[in-house]
Design an enzyme around this catalytic site. Structure first.
Site, PDB file in Angstrom:
ATOM      1  N   GLN A  72      -4.373  -1.500   9.658  1.00 18.97           N
ATOM      2  CA  GLN A  72      -4.236  -2.829   9.059  1.00 18.97           C
ATOM      3  C   GLN A  72      -4.790  -3.899  10.004  1.00 18.97           C
ATOM      4  O   GLN A  72      -4.406  -3.963  11.170  1.00 18.97           O
ATOM      5  CB  GLN A  72      -2.749  -3.105   8.737  1.00 18.97           C
ATOM      6  CG  GLN A  72      -2.497  -4.425   8.038  1.00 18.97           C
ATOM      7  CD  GLN A  72      -3.161  -4.507   6.655  1.00 18.97           C
ATOM      8  OE1 GLN A  72      -3.097  -3.574   5.862  1.00 18.97           O
ATOM      9  NE2 GLN A  72      -3.822  -5.620   6.369  1.00 18.97           N
TER      10      GLN A  72
ATOM     11  N   LYS B 171       0.842  -1.207   0.000  1.00 16.46           N
ATOM     12  CA  LYS B 171       0.000   0.000   0.000  1.00 16.46           C
ATOM     13  C   LYS B 171       0.873   1.251   0.000  1.00 16.46           C
ATOM     14  O   LYS B 171       0.614   2.199  -0.741  1.00 16.46           O
ATOM     15  CB  LYS B 171      -0.939  -0.023   1.221  1.00 16.46           C
ATOM     16  CG  LYS B 171      -2.017  -1.098   1.104  1.00 16.46           C
ATOM     17  CD  LYS B 171      -2.788  -1.340   2.397  1.00 16.46           C
ATOM     18  CE  LYS B 171      -3.769  -2.487   2.237  1.00 16.46           C
ATOM     19  NZ  LYS B 171      -4.464  -2.863   3.476  1.00 16.46           N
TER      20      LYS B 171
ATOM     21  N   ASP C 137     -10.621   3.188   4.177  1.00 17.15           N
ATOM     22  CA  ASP C 137     -10.949   1.765   4.046  1.00 17.15           C
ATOM     23  C   ASP C 137     -12.463   1.560   3.973  1.00 17.15           C
ATOM     24  O   ASP C 137     -12.935   0.475   3.657  1.00 17.15           O
ATOM     25  CB  ASP C 137     -10.381   0.964   5.229  1.00 17.15           C
ATOM     26  CG  ASP C 137      -9.113   0.213   4.848  1.00 17.15           C
ATOM     27  OD1 ASP C 137      -8.941  -0.079   3.643  1.00 17.15           O
ATOM     28  OD2 ASP C 137      -8.312  -0.087   5.747  1.00 17.15           O
TER      29      ASP C 137
END
Ligand code: NDP
Length: 283
Positions: free
Chosen positions: A97, A53, A120
């Site tokens: 994460q 990412k 997200d």
């Protein structure tokens, strides 16, 4: 006849390249998109995901910063860091994460991310907006899956989409996206009866279980579009999807590989959401 391969790596590169004008327009206004990634513990897979990412951000002109914590970190310390990042004007997107260690309440931590920086798309407010059909940020994996299907030119309106997996980060939001495209959607899970029979009715079959190779050719309607979200590691460390690729490609009309399918698209959609968050912050 072998299925047509849907190349997620190539499409992800195209998505990232397509963001260049937006990034340049932001630069002209004195803004550079910024993503903060929070990584807890030393899970190897999480480390690899975050590294990918961060790299994708750099390639797209998005500034990134990594906030690493030991596995023993307290929930309070995470909440304090998120509060600081919520206030930081150079940070437009915050990514936590997953998975988080068991002693940390993941819901509480994800819910602490400002809904305007929730790239997200896991915040309840953003999931709610998705449910109502007016999303601000769409969760990255479902967004990537939809782009792959549309890129391949697979029709959705009036077609039957079957999703195996009902998590809040993949199966459920994807069902909402496919409904918005007028597909008829069935969501399956570990308690679903007659799974193979249902799967065989799918024009679009999405597997998101984390059970390597569980979708065999006998579960696929000839000509169907098969999207493999699953990623599991073999003992040799190789990445495997939920779909028995060799067998299913003989039956399906379209298929995504693992690696090189949904994974790179998830990353590309995260970068796209970060650019969008930056635009929204200036609006
Ligand atoms: P979860 O473990 O949260 O959900 C798995 C889902 O699969 C559950 O709904 C579960 O059912 C269902 N399931 C498990 N076994 C079976 C079975 N035998 N038959 C039918 N359904 C079953 O996983 P995630 O949604 O987070 O992730 C799913 C997979 O996708 C994982 O391999 C993950 O690594 C991968 N992934 C990949 C991403 C990428 O970018 N490529 C991003 C996110 C995830 P039940 O609810 O009944 O337990």
């Amino acid at each position: 006849m072998a299925a047509q391969l849907i190349d997620g790596k190539a499409l992800a590169a195209a998505v990232r390249a397509s963001l260049a004008p937006a990034v340049a327009a932001l630069a002209a206004r004195g803004a550079q998109p910024g993503l903060a990634a929070i990584l807890v513990g030393d899970d190897l897979a999480s480390r690899v995901y975050v590294r990918n990412k961060v790299r994708a951000c750099e390639e797209t002109g998005v500034r990134s910063e990594l906030h690493e914590f030991a596995a023993q970190v307290t929930e309070q310390a995470l909440l304090e860091r998120i509060a600081a990042l919520n206030r930081d004007p150079r940070v437009h997107g915050i990514l936590v994460q997953l998975p988080l260690p068991g002693h940390v309440d993941a819901e509480r931590v994800l819910g602490a991310v400002s809904e305007t920086k929730d790239v997200d798309g896991f915040h309840a407010a953003n999931l709610g907006a998705l449910l109502r059909g007016a999303p601000r940020f769409v969760p990255c994996t479902p967004a990537g899956v939809l782009r792959l299907i549309e890129h391949a030119g697979v029709p959705l309106a009036g077609r039957h989409a079957v999703i195996i997996g009902r998590s809040s980060i993949v199966g459920k939001p994807l069902a909402l996206l496919l409904l918005q495209k007028d597909a008829t959607v069935t969501i399956c899970h570990s308690r679903t009866a007659h799974l193979a029979e249902l799967a065989r009715q799918a024009d679009v079959l999405v597997a998101a279980t984390g059970r390597p190779g569980m979708v065999g050719a006998e579960m696929v309607k000839p000509g169907a579009c098969v999207i493999d979200v699953g990623t599991s590691r073999t003992v040799e460390g190789k990445l495997r999807g939920d779909v028995d690729f060799a067998a299913v490609q003989e039956v399906a009309g379209w298929i995504t590989p693992v690696p090189g399918g949904v994974g790179p698209m998830t990353v590309a959609m995260l970068v796209a959401n970060t650019v969008r968050a930056t635009e929204l912050s200036l609006a």
